[in-house]
Design an enzyme around this catalytic site. Sequence first.
Site, mmCIF file in Angstrom:
data_model
loop_
_atom_site.group_PDB
_atom_site.id
_atom_site.type_symbol
_atom_site.label_atom_id
_atom_site.label_comp_id
_atom_site.label_asym_id
_atom_site.label_seq_id
_atom_site.Cartn_x
_atom_site.Cartn_y
_atom_site.Cartn_z
ATOM 1 N N CYS A 259 1.031 -1.595 -0.086
ATOM 2 C CA CYS A 259 -0.446 -0.023 -0.149
ATOM 3 C C CYS A 259 0.368 1.663 -0.405
ATOM 4 C CB CYS A 259 -1.130 -0.216 1.283
ATOM 5 S SG CYS A 259 -2.079 -1.632 0.982
ATOM 6 N N GLY B 299 2.855 -3.777 3.204
ATOM 7 C CA GLY B 299 3.698 -4.825 3.465
ATOM 8 C C GLY B 299 2.994 -5.755 4.433
ATOM 9 N N ASP C 286 -2.789 -9.392 8.798
ATOM 10 C CA ASP C 286 -1.514 -8.804 9.228
ATOM 11 C C ASP C 286 -1.697 -7.714 9.700
ATOM 12 O OD1 ASP C 286 -1.563 -8.022 6.495
ATOM 13 O OD2 ASP C 286 0.588 -8.069 6.323
ATOM 14 N N GLY D 139 13.961 -12.518 -7.104
ATOM 15 C CA GLY D 139 15.227 -12.990 -6.650
ATOM 16 C C GLY D 139 16.802 -11.818 -6.589
#
Length: 616
Positions: free
Chosen positions: A2, A79, A103, A381
């Site tokens: 966000c 996040g 979360d 990665g």
Amino acid sequence: MCGIAGWISFERNVRDYREVIDNMTRTMRLRGPDAGGVWLDRHAALGHRRLSIIDLEGGSQPMLAEEDGKTLACLVYTGEVYNFQELRRELIALGHGFRTRSDTEVVLRAYLQWGEALTERLNGMYAFAIWDARAERLLLVRDRMGVKPLYYYPLPDGVLFGSEPKAILAHPEAKRVVKAEGLREMLDLVKTPEAAVFDGMREVRPGQTVTVDRAGLRKHRYWKLEAREHGDDLPATIRTVRELLDDIVERQIVADVPLCTLLSGGLDSSIITALAACSTARQGKGKVRSFSVDFIKHGVEFASDYLRSSPDAPFVRDLAAHAGTDHQEILLESRDLADPALRAAVLGAQDLPPAYWGDMLPSLYKLFEAIRAQSTVALSGESADEVFGGYRWFHDAAAVAADTFPWLSGATASFFDGQSLVSPDLLRQLDMAGFRRDSYAQALAEVPTLASDDAKEKRMREISHMHLTRFVQGLLDRKDRMSMAVGLEVRVPFCDHRLVEYVFNAPWRMKNFDGREKSLLRAAGKDVLPDSIVQRVKSPYPATQDPAYEQALRQGLARVLDDAAAPALPLLDRAAAWKLLDRPFGKTSSAPERAGLEMALGLNEWLRHHRVALDL
């Protein structure tokens, strides 16, 4: 993922300034295209734009914690916390009730339970602000590795904050002024922790909290790399790296929206993709989607250079077949990367001239835009080279011995020379050589060491630390801005702090035990990879070799030089610029010149369209 924004004023009633916080929040709409909200109290205004990933219905923000009709705290958060389910169970056992599965609510309840000490318990990538209404205190928190950005701007009676500079600059009291210190930061590929280019603005350092109340502003480092003795032998070290990677990927594939991986055909992205494929197969979730990027014929046949020895496509196909992914190749036309509308979008996402990464920025934007049409979350990665020692200069004796940042020495330096077309008088005025020396000395002074480190180990620890605290920040910023500009969340498994801490303290002889780059990572993941990728030499993110791209850059520079009103003109070395334009160019000779071209063009567009004032 966000975007957040906010304004704290201890001397004004910010409820009277709803339009201001609305404007600040609106600048974050690309980061959060799904929903938005603003919460106002007498001295606090918090704004949020949401990209829904977990608990799509219940995770709306700003999120309040209330008791007996009174607000205890308000949270705006961006996040992911990957251990939120364990924390949720722990908090329930301590008596907390939950209204959502998000979360976000876990972070809010964790603050009510543990206060600022909640930072010690979080595993993830995050940046958030909590207004404690009981104490009239703001807490700003950024994750340990700085995967998610967070800026602030102190005011005489409080502070402004936001996920990106543009959120702060939307406030009428934040000035778009860049002084010498900021210009130095922008002109060199050296990222000073906490520094922001705009005057008066600061960046919350990775692993740092910033607290603001009536007593003032206080900063605290809750995490930093520490030197510890490494007690494991080589087999145990390889085994531990693999166990950590298995756990990290397992945690990071959790999402309530479509998820994919970014696959380059290199060791790093291939291991993440292969482990994600294994995990989803065990869970019966079907194939993992993977995406790669390439250029249509490169405009020419591929040619190797100092950084890139082989094309990606054959290795991508090997891994996709080996891991059984649902793979899609995104093909880009090099000429499109110079499109003015695309470059304006990149500049708008960066808030700064996109110099050092050249065509990587517009190509990342286009790649992420294409992926976003099919997925909302991607695993990358990124950062494995910094953690495991993958770059060529880690293994170049001259670069290792150089009295400067290794990526700014020797053959690599020309690829990152964004100052090549800047006026020599301006460079002397800014004392860029002195700035680099001071930055390097500051970076060295921060490196933790052990008495048992010999000279070789001490030096490699220094180089690793500089990459993990300086160089990687540029890459993470690049990834964050380009992905969030199209509403895509990109997760970075190699930035899990447990892995970073463990590998940082593994001795260099283990990281290089077979004489190759990223020896530990290769050994930890070779069982899930095809042999072609196990044997492949490190190759960075692809850059176009089509001369058409550089031709477009040169045409843009010519227009700047011919425009007496071009705002960047006084900052440029016109003689060097005209000399460059007169020089023949080709697919292999042009890459080192691009940083200078990109900086000149980016500076001009930034000064013109972002209304930036230079105060030198």
